[in-house]
Design a protein around this motif. Sequence first.
Motif, PDB file in Angstrom:
ATOM      1  N   ILE A  44     -29.457  45.080  65.923  1.00  0.00           N
ATOM      2  CA  ILE A  44     -28.779  44.758  67.182  1.00  0.00           C
ATOM      3  C   ILE A  44     -29.596  43.738  67.978  1.00  0.00           C
ATOM      4  CG2 ILE A  44     -28.198  45.725  69.458  1.00  0.00           C
ATOM      5  CD1 ILE A  44     -27.269  48.250  67.943  1.00  0.00           C
ATOM      6  N   SER A  45     -30.896  43.940  68.005  1.00  0.00           N
ATOM      7  CA  SER A  45     -31.776  43.008  68.720  1.00  0.00           C
ATOM      8  C   SER A  45     -31.803  41.637  68.055  1.00  0.00           C
ATOM      9  CB  SER A  45     -33.188  43.594  68.783  1.00  0.00           C
ATOM     10  OG  SER A  45     -34.078  42.693  69.398  1.00  0.00           O
ATOM     11  N   GLU A  46     -31.954  41.623  66.735  1.00  0.00           N
ATOM     12  CA  GLU A  46     -32.038  40.353  65.998  1.00  0.00           C
ATOM     13  C   GLU A  46     -30.754  39.548  66.088  1.00  0.00           C
ATOM     14  OE1 GLU A  46     -32.987  41.715  62.126  1.00  0.00           O
ATOM     15  OE2 GLU A  46     -35.049  42.325  62.658  1.00  0.00           O
ATOM     16  N   GLN A  47     -29.605  40.231  66.125  1.00  0.00           N
ATOM     17  CA  GLN A  47     -28.313  39.549  66.154  1.00  0.00           C
ATOM     18  C   GLN A  47     -27.852  39.245  67.583  1.00  0.00           C
ATOM     19  OE1 GLN A  47     -26.767  38.493  63.326  1.00  0.00           O
ATOM     20  NE2 GLN A  47     -28.561  39.311  62.270  1.00  0.00           N
ATOM     21  N   GLY A  48     -28.634  39.615  68.573  1.00  0.00           N
ATOM     22  CA  GLY A  48     -28.269  39.352  69.960  1.00  0.00           C
ATOM     23  C   GLY A  48     -27.000  40.066  70.388  1.00  0.00           C
TER      24      GLY A  48
END
Length: 205
Positions: A44-48
């Motif tokens: 979730i963090s990496e994909q914004g």
Amino acid sequence: MNRMRKYIFVAAMTMIAALWCSCDDVETYAEMKEKERAHIEDFISEQGIKVITKAEFEKDTITDVGKNEFVLFEDKGVYMQIVRRGEGKMMEDGDRTVFMARYLEQNIETGDTISANLYASPDYFTCKREGDSFTASFTQGYMLNVYGSSAVPSGWLVPFSYITPGRPNDKGAKVRLIVPHGQGTTTASQYVYPTYYEITYIPEP
């Protein structure tokens, strides 16, 4: 005789120690679930991705693709983004419909593509609605061949309460899903890993 007893005692203690160490190396189910949650949070963090609540989502049942919004269904652990709702109608209680599906399936933990049919023959499954519940079985396609099971993952059915794919000029409903092992395939459930899907649903005429 005493020497023999001493030898047996040492051997037994060595075996117990070895078994103890091997048990320590085995992940518990709780540890595997915790690792799965961490992989989902990292993804979730990496994909914004911007996560919104079900209460926020149900005000208009829209996920803003421009803001990369996904709604979290906390009771299932599934995250969903509706890219395209469709131009048909929602399934009603008692409806039984055959759907054609094109999809991409990725293992979130490893980043590997598990299977896909974006440029091949589509998968087909029969879906039935009873009250607010949806059940479905694959009749042909990659998912059936890869997993050897006709059961459609529960995570695939979460969107059906909100999408309206139609025919004949509709491109179908398109969604993106983050699916934890308990809502995924039999293999995901067995090995406790999360899966990312992009799926287009089109009803057969």
